[in-house]
Write a protein that holds these residues in place. Sequence first.
Motif, PDB file in Angstrom:
ATOM      1  N   HIS A  37      -5.932  -3.380   5.130  1.00 37.74           N
ATOM      2  CA  HIS A  37      -5.086  -4.468   4.635  1.00 37.74           C
ATOM      3  C   HIS A  37      -4.829  -5.472   5.763  1.00 37.74           C
ATOM      4  CE1 HIS A  37      -4.484  -2.010   1.034  1.00 37.74           C
ATOM      5  NE2 HIS A  37      -4.376  -1.011   1.878  1.00 37.74           N
ATOM      6  N   ARG A  77      -5.147   0.756  -3.367  1.00 33.96           N
ATOM      7  CA  ARG A  77      -4.106   0.649  -2.337  1.00 33.96           C
ATOM      8  C   ARG A  77      -3.468   1.995  -2.009  1.00 33.96           C
ATOM      9  NH1 ARG A  77      -1.946  -4.790  -2.019  1.00 33.96           N
ATOM     10  NH2 ARG A  77      -3.124  -6.168  -3.382  1.00 33.96           N
ATOM     11  N   ALA A  98       0.852  -1.203   0.000  1.00 32.80           N
ATOM     12  CA  ALA A  98       0.000   0.000   0.000  1.00 32.80           C
ATOM     13  C   ALA A  98       0.878   1.239   0.000  1.00 32.80           C
ATOM     14  CB  ALA A  98      -0.908   0.000   1.235  1.00 32.80           C
TER      15      ALA A  98
END
Length: 447
Positions: free
Chosen positions: A440, A406, A251
């Motif tokens: 995440h 992301r 990310a």
Amino acid sequence: MSVVVVGAGLAGLTAAADLAAAGVEITVLEARDRVGGRTHGIEVAPGAWADGGAAYLGDRHTELHKLMAGLGLAATPTAMDGGSRFALGGGEKTRAGRFPPLNAVALGELFDLLYDLTARVRPDAPWLTPGAAGLDAVTAAEWAAGALRHPDARLFFPLFLGEMMAADPASVSVLHMALYLRSGGGIRYLNAFSGGAQQDRVLGGAHQIAERLAAQLGARVRLNRPVRAIRQDGGGVSVHTGDGEEHRADAVVVAVPPLLAQSIDYRPGLPAPRATTATGRGCAVKVQLVYREPYWHAHGLSGWSVSATGPLLSTVDDSPPDAGAGVLTGFVTGAEAYRFAALDPAAREAETLRQVGELFPGLPPPDAVHVSDWVNEPYSRGCYAAVFGPGDWLRLGPGLRTPHGRVHWAGTETSTEFFGLMEGAIRSGHRVAAEVLSSHATLWREP
Ligand SMILES: Cc1cc2nc3c(=O)[nH]c(=O)nc-3n(C[C@H](O)[C@H](O)[C@H](O)COP(=O)(O)OP(=O)(O)OC[C@H]3O[C@@H](n4cnc5c(N)ncnc54)[C@H](O)[C@@H]3O)c2cc1C
């Protein structure tokens, strides 16, 4: 999990510190050859520092205070004892306190109108404010031309906005002005020294916050790495720097001002822009005049002044508390900042010295003059913060914090609390770190 943070200002470094503490593998890519972004220290005398960028904080800046305490930094009060100087037409005047020698009823009415506007705005989602479309369609200059009758209110309004937001009334939407004033704690708090947002400074300079955060992160912070492109694919994200480096991660946190975030090339492209042609930079040039001591105190003056004509629209005493030097800081803001920034250095200094000589007669020549020209800083483009122009909040607001796959967003302009201030930047860093960890979660195991 691995995360690349773009930008080593207070937002990016706060996010990086939180993520590193959670066990995430971090890389911080910073375009400049220094950390701190819109905080920047100037050594005005050996071991004595002044703030070329952000300086002031108040008690409500709770995350900033917490961060400073954790880094071993202390606050020191902003000195405001003594009379003020005003040059608002008809020569210079000295007054006790900070209230300008203008019609008090007219200024009271101006502030009543501003209170009404700030009370209306929804700070968490300005675009959902009742009547948002109308407020966002009008500039502060257009609003003032219709709402302010008395010449003293018309004279004072741009000076007030310049001081609060470094904004030219012609470039800021009324909705943005109201949001900025509201999110900073309201007009009274934002405008005040004692008990307000200018109550204190960071002892030794605000630049130390970023420097100490970066020192803790060590080699994970990479300087001279301007990010130019961010590519997402099924497996992750690649961040490309100007010199051809590629950093792969799960990310990315983009913690740069909106105009700079907009200039990065995203693939897939952004569903909504981060800035438009109406988005302004706001701008201030800060001028620091360095003396052996704060001589103005001997004349019963605090160093505070307000002038209707530039270049220095206000001045304040920024002397280090140990009195190792006297520092008078001048603010050149709004439209005047663009004119002043375009002058050559000799002309800037000559204009500054002429004006300071008129405001504070009897001061000896300064030992040094430092100019922090934020107008021409390619890696700021927003100072004190981005100025949202007509239509911006309605267009940009809903997507400002919404992740793009992301890619996650931070920076003071993504914080509706203390938008534009160091406190907003730090809060945005904490918010984005929590967001990355929860989005995440499958990639992240608590250490
Ligand atoms: C003159 C001035 C006076 C101010 N006064 C005050 C004050 O008194 N009190 C207060 O609270 N706030 C004040 N502010 C505002 C405060 O400085 C900011 O709100 C805060 O520092 C913003 O932090 P940030 O991390 O969001 O952004 P920034 O500090 O702008 O950090 C962004 C970082 O990203 C980097 N960057 C940009 N583009 C790229 C790229 N493509 N790739 C990699 N890196 C990139 C930049 O170099 C920068 O280091 C002032 C600001 C200025 C300039």
